[in-house]
Design an enzyme around this catalytic site. Structure first.
Site, PDB file in Angstrom:
ATOM      1  N   ASP A  91      12.046  12.841  23.692  1.00  0.00           N
ATOM      2  CA  ASP A  91      12.501  11.616  23.031  1.00  0.00           C
ATOM      3  C   ASP A  91      11.721  11.326  21.747  1.00  0.00           C
ATOM      4  O   ASP A  91      12.153  10.497  20.940  1.00  0.00           O
ATOM      5  CB  ASP A  91      12.340  10.408  23.971  1.00  0.00           C
ATOM      6  CG  ASP A  91      13.133  10.553  25.255  1.00  0.00           C
ATOM      7  OD1 ASP A  91      14.255  11.077  25.179  1.00  0.00           O
ATOM      8  OD2 ASP A  91      12.628  10.165  26.312  1.00  0.00           O
ATOM      9  N   ASP A 141      17.329   6.520  26.468  1.00  0.00           N
ATOM     10  CA  ASP A 141      17.196   7.744  27.252  1.00  0.00           C
ATOM     11  C   ASP A 141      17.496   7.437  28.718  1.00  0.00           C
ATOM     12  O   ASP A 141      17.345   6.296  29.164  1.00  0.00           O
ATOM     13  CB  ASP A 141      15.769   8.286  27.094  1.00  0.00           C
ATOM     14  CG  ASP A 141      15.478   9.424  28.054  1.00  0.00           C
ATOM     15  OD1 ASP A 141      16.237  10.405  28.043  1.00  0.00           O
ATOM     16  OD2 ASP A 141      14.506   9.316  28.820  1.00  0.00           O
ATOM     17  N   CYS A 179       0.838  -1.208   0.000  1.00  0.00           N
ATOM     18  CA  CYS A 179       0.000   0.000   0.000  1.00  0.00           C
ATOM     19  C   CYS A 179       0.869   1.253   0.000  1.00  0.00           C
ATOM     20  O   CYS A 179       0.542   2.242  -0.659  1.00  0.00           O
ATOM     21  CB  CYS A 179      -0.927   0.000   1.216  1.00  0.00           C
ATOM     22  SG  CYS A 179      -2.167  -1.306   1.208  1.00  0.00           S
TER      23      CYS A 179
END
Length: 735
Positions: free
Chosen positions: A631, A428, A22
């Protein structure tokens, strides 16, 4: 001199995408439109980013083209888009139910015929069922196929319709020619359409379930702000009406609605979600504040400095958009196969016609047109890749179920495929490796074995304080079941500490420098302060009647399973990298504690995504684990974005994998589940090819009845189904 118009970008949420075929269809169709410079399509996030020349193209035309292709254009509001996705799932389920009902009746008639039962109404019923399936529940597939063919695009929808109409045409010919088994041809048209609907519904089901965690980015920004007028009165107005230079009032407990500078007031502000700094900071006259952060204690009067596109949250949204556009494209293995399979089947269909027309004429002097048509139709019927189409969704469902039991939400097929190739994982710090809030990590007594006394007296004195460090001390004492005494005469000196009377004694709790102004601190205590500071901890001193009795070290504590999680990733051959907006001193201390060697600190949100891109440019597949707003761009940019479920909604929305809890060892579990699921997909593909790869060439002979195609299709799907849900996935590291 001709004025050059700057290109514009249109970001569109798209519904109806089921596979990376698609994404290719959209890229080709939209990319061929006049004035379109570039098209990026994300299957995982179900959206497209289109760069176009506004002098030649309009957003309306671009959206209309997507609709013409058979896809839906969702509301940009993510909540409404989720509601639309739920509606699409409901519609897909309803169409599948109808198709399944038609198929069940067809199967019953076919079974009766196989056992020798013949009824005059069998044939007309099969005709009605085939036409009803193709033109009612399968109508939207037909529209998508026609629109793709109009644009010279071959995809799975086109192949389905070739097979379905081959069945209808073969059945129609069979009404007049006994060489064509009419009922069998009509039955195949019904079966393959239903299986296609099942595959599409399966993919949509997985995506919709994953989207339940998605919320709006700008929910973090209040819809209104308290604007202070020139005469000093206060009016609540929409945030979009606020202009630079305006004054706004932010009361305790409220989110800061704008970027600005504090004019008057004193408060503690939690900026961890936007900056990565875990310890809330004091804000007073002249300090900058960031929209989206939380005002905790006092009232602030803020002069607005940035609004609209210049505001922090708007910049984050722009970084996310940029990251999605620059994220490396991933072609799922099944669609990579289908890319060659679709034209291959059509080529075999053409070969069948040539063999029984031109080939037969060269050998026998006569063309067998009937056999040519039968063989070509049989190729198209046999060639519908039902098992190929189900290979990935079934493995995904199995892997997704296994992951869910371990608290892992896999949002896309790409996450399963790419995870096995990840060799660098960016993590992080704040809220991911650490708890994300201040906590007592050490209590040091000036006298031996009196640490409980130090903590008890400090907590008793701090009970009336709303400062985050004070709350951490009180929570630690409560957790240790210490009995707190009542305090009186509480007073606080901003930025320094507090004084209170506890059990008739004067207790002071504050910075060591503040207490040093009033009393002498021994060399031993000074060394302890320096040692704790070297570990990136905030040190609070406690004195009784002007005599220092101990120190309390406060930090953003490392999660209990962080070190184990890092070790598991390293054992899997994945090198961890810490990426944080916090300072270098703290970052290095945490990295050393958990075993991470490579560290990037004091990194801005946009820079995080750039660092991920830099690692990708070195040839690595890169995963990213995070939980905050800052983040989100890096999570989007990474090949596999992993969000902590306890984090912000925008981080969750930007990720491919969501850890429902805060268990960091689940990252390694996700890696092994993803790798095992990919192996299942490859196994399924080989099993499917046993049927399709042999059946299509045989069909060229003209000796393969349509009923064989149905039997092969059912057998191949059943084999793939058994393989997908058989055996055991391995979520832990292997020896």
């Amino acid at each position: 001199m001709e004025l050059k118009i700057k290109p514009k970008r249109l970001q569109v949420k798209i519904g109806g995408m089921s596979c990376s075929f698609c994404t290719m269809t959209i890229k080709k169709a939209v990319g061929r439109m006049g004035g379109v410079n570039d098209v990026h399509v994300s299957l995982a996030h179900e959206e497209a980013l289109i760069e176009y020349d506004p002098a030649q193209q309009t957003p309306t035309n671009l959206r209309d083209t997507l609709r013409q292709l058979g896809y839906t254009v969702r509301d940009p509001d993510k909540v409404k888009a989720y509601e639309e996705q739920q509606a699409e799932l409901h519609l897909a389920r309803m169409l599948l139910v109808w198709a399944a009902a038609f198929t069940s009746i067809t199967l019953g008639i076919m079974a009766a015929r196989w056992f020798g039962v013949q009824q005059v109404w069998f044939r007309p019923t099969m005709i009605v069922l085939a036409l009803a399936t193709v033109f009612f529940p399968g109508w939207h597939i037909l529209v998508m196929a026609v629109q793709s063919l109009r644009r010279n695009i071959l995809n799975q929808h086109v192949l389905l319709e070739f097979g379905a109409f081959a069945g209808i045409i073969g059945g129609t010919i069979g009404l007049f020619n006994p060489l064509f088994p009419a009922a069998d041809f009509f039955a195949v048209a019904t079966f393959i359409t239903t299986y296609h609907l099942l595959s599409g519904w399966t993919s949509l089901l997985v995506r919709t379930r994953a989207s339940e965690a998605v919320s709006k980015l700008l929910d973090l920004q209040p819809a209104t702000a308290r604007h202070i007028l020139n005469d000093g009165t206060e009016v609540e107005v929409p945030v979009e009406n606020i202009q630079p230079g305006n004054l706004v009032r932010i009361r305790p407990g409220e989110s800061i609605p704008v970027d600005g500078v504090v004019k008057t007031g004193l408060s503690i502000v939690n900026e961890s979600l936007v900056t990565g700094e875990p310890i809330p900071v004091e804000k007073s006259d002249g300090d900058e504040v960031i929209g989206g952060s939380l005002n905790q204690t006092g009232t602030l009067i803020v002069e607005v400095t940035k609004v609209g596109e210049e505001a922090f949250l708007a910049q984050i949204a722009r970084h996310i958009e940029e990251a999605r556009a620059m994220k490396p494209n991933i072609l799922v293995i099944v669609d990579r196969v289908l890319q060659w399979y679709v034209p291959g089947v059509l080529a075999f269909g053409g070969l069948a016609i040539l063999v029984w027309t031109l080939g037969a004429f060269l050998i026998t002097g006569q063309m067998d047109v009937i056999r040519a048509i039968f063989a070509a139709l049989a190729v198209l019927v046999m060639g519908y890749p039902c098992a190929l189409g189900m290979a990935s969704p079934l493995a995904l469902i199995r892997g997704g179920g296994e992951a869910a039991r371990k608290g892992i939400l896999m949002r896309s097929g790409e996450a399963f495929q790419v995870f096995k190739d990840v060799r660098r994982i960016v993590i992080d710090k704040t809220g991911t490796l650490t708890q994300g809030k201040p906590a007592v990590v050490a209590v040091i007594s000036a006298d031996t074995n009196h640490s409980a006394k130090v903590l008890r007296l400090a907590a008793s004195a701090e009970q009336a304080s709303e400062h985050p460090l004070a709350r951490a001390i009180v929570e630690s004492a409560t957790a240790d079941d210490l009995s707190l005494a009542e305090s009186t005469g509480f007073s606080a000196t901003p930025g320094k500490g507090i004084v209170a009377t506890v059990e008739g004694q004067t207790i002071q709790v504050g910075s060591p420098q503040w207490l040093a102004e009033k009393e002498e601190i021994s060399a031993k205590i000074t060394e302890q302060v320096e040692a704790q500071a070297n570990l990136a901890r905030t040190v609070v001193a406690v004195s009784v009647n002007s005599k220092l009795i101990g120190l309390i070290a406060i930090a953003d504590a490392v999660k209990s399973d962080a070190k184990e999680a890092i070790q598991q990733l390293q054992d899997a051959g994945i090198e961890p990298v810490m990426l944080t907006g916090d300072n270098w001193h703290t970052a290095r201390a945490v990295a050393a504690e958990v075993g991470i060697k490579e560290v990037f600190a004091q990194v801005l949100p946009g820079e995080k995504a750039a660092i991920v891109r830099e690692l990708q440019s070195e040839g690595f597949r890169v995963a990213m684990v995070g939980d905050g707003i800052n983040d989100a761009p890096a999570l989007t940019q990474s090949d596999v974005g992993i969000a902590i479920g306890a984090g912000t909604d925008i981080a969750i929305e930007s990720a491919d994998v969501v850890l429902v809890g805060e268990r960091l060892t689940a990252v390694a579990d996700a890696f092994y589940i993803g790798r095992s699921s990919y192996r299942k997909t490859v196994q399924n593909l080989w099993l499917a090819f046993v049927f399709n790869g042999i059946g299509v060439p045989l069909a060229v002979s003209g000796l393969v009845p349509p009923v064989w195609a149905m039997i092969a299709m059912v057998a191949s799907v059943s084999t793939v189904l058994l393989n997908s849900f058989g055996g055991q996935l391995i979520p832990r590291k292997e020896k």
